[in-house]
Design an enzyme around this catalytic site. Sequence first.
Site, PDB file in Angstrom:
ATOM      1  N   CYS A 333      28.290  35.702  30.746  1.00 56.33           N
ATOM      2  CA  CYS A 333      27.281  36.132  31.456  1.00 56.33           C
ATOM      3  C   CYS A 333      27.311  35.178  32.668  1.00 56.33           C
ATOM      4  O   CYS A 333      28.038  35.059  33.679  1.00 56.33           O
ATOM      5  CB  CYS A 333      26.175  36.660  30.898  1.00 56.33           C
ATOM      6  SG  CYS A 333      25.027  37.811  31.652  1.00 56.33           S
ATOM      7  N   HIS A 430      27.664  39.614  25.593  1.00 61.68           N
ATOM      8  CA  HIS A 430      26.928  38.296  24.603  1.00 61.68           C
ATOM      9  C   HIS A 430      27.300  38.861  23.330  1.00 61.68           C
ATOM     10  O   HIS A 430      27.456  39.895  23.032  1.00 61.68           O
ATOM     11  CB  HIS A 430      25.449  38.754  24.962  1.00 61.68           C
ATOM     12  CG  HIS A 430      24.996  38.065  26.104  1.00 61.68           C
ATOM     13  ND1 HIS A 430      24.732  36.499  26.448  1.00 61.68           N
ATOM     14  CD2 HIS A 430      24.556  38.768  27.191  1.00 61.68           C
ATOM     15  CE1 HIS A 430      24.147  36.470  27.721  1.00 61.68           C
ATOM     16  NE2 HIS A 430      24.320  37.725  28.246  1.00 61.68           N
TER      17      HIS A 430
END
Length: 484
Positions: A333, A430
């Site tokens: 991310c 994630h």
Amino acid sequence: MTRTIMLQGTGSDVGKTILVAGLCRLASNRGLNVAPFKPQNMSNNAAVSDDGGEIGRAQWLQALAARTPSSVHMNPVLLKPQSETGSQIILQGKVFGQAKGRDYQRLKPQLLSAVLESFETIAAGRDLVIVEGAGSPAEINLRAGDIANMGFATRAKVPVVLVGDIDRGGVIASLVGTHTILPDEDRSQIVGYIINKFRGDVTLFDDGIAAIGAFTGWPCLGVVPWLKAAGRLPAEDSVVLERLVKGNGGALKVAVPVLSRIANFDDLDPLAAEPELDLVFVRAGDRLPVDAGLVVLPGSKSTISDLEEFRAQGWDRDLQMHVRRGGRVIGICGGYQMLGRSVADPLGLEGAPRTVPGLGLLDVETVMAAEKTVRNSTARSLEHDVPLTGYEIHLGVTEGPDTARAPIVIDQRPDGAGSPDGRVIGTYLHGLFSSDPYRRKLLESFGIEGGGRNYRATVDEALDELASELETRLSKDWIAELLG
């Protein structure tokens, strides 16, 4: 009617989250339809709920403990700190806006109606709802408009149990002091207290219990020891990282730079559970270890600010040397965004509009966008040809030549980027390391066999251990009354 109880702490990090999770699992083991609830949470460790919005990762864990689908209504107000003074506000799973501390205080009365609405939604049809407070009810300077502690408890008429952390010292003073400064209406909501994180012979605290009872009149509902099982559960608060600096001496050293706005660092928990891995959290002022085989750049709530801090620490030079020595890098991310050539914020979503140079390890560029991507995802590792599940929470679009070597496919679309030699990869997914087959293949790529244990089973076993311990340590009469 749905039974309810609220655990509030005499301070932050006293163990409320773990106690709520343990009680949720205990109630579920007894066959009850139970759910967690936290009116307001402040954390950059977010999860995507089963109904598709952002909630605190702790409430996601508590829902898992309760064996019930997670919902945005379990944590209607989530504050995600972006600077020293301001936070992004997530309301019932969606971005509501941004506010600095004083401005947020003025917003609280407006948010209370949403909090009460979410509470009613969660409570409907349940046997039991276990509520977690935030911070401390003794912060009477913030009592006006409070939605996190006694402001919620008094409006929703929920009884309160105070939790005191004996490990940090001063637990008698913190409980008695809380009793002393609370107004009568708030004090009348409290039905007892729990002493948490006790080490040693519990009977040595008998005089302490008598003293607290003499000052407050509150009964002690249990003395809970330091719960070892809690160490196998995802941590909610970045304050825990203060205690996670040393590694365990495993065969492969994995270094994680800890930046000020680190987010979703529970991505790393499955790595920490692998005995073959030496997971080292590198703090400000320390160097990235030269003997690390892998460096992981985790998520960030403020990519540009953390990127600047990364450079200020000299970690950019350390990382370049790491790659030159043949080391590998995985960015997740915000960490993925940092690895590119540049990060642009033309709309000023993280402050003033600007573009900053990235670390230059991937040939990609990121442009921050107003629309946030929030979704649970099914994916596959192209590198190791194994299934993945996880979630995405990010602002920004990343493009460039290295995306042609995407390491992952998410919901049938390529995601992330890879360097030509494959030593540096980045992804928006994630939960990458939660895949047991992926961790096994990752370890094998470093010449280590026997990894990839069932991580979810470890978490589930830890929750059952918590439930058993609480059933033993808490007042049997109170547990019987609570669970019915």
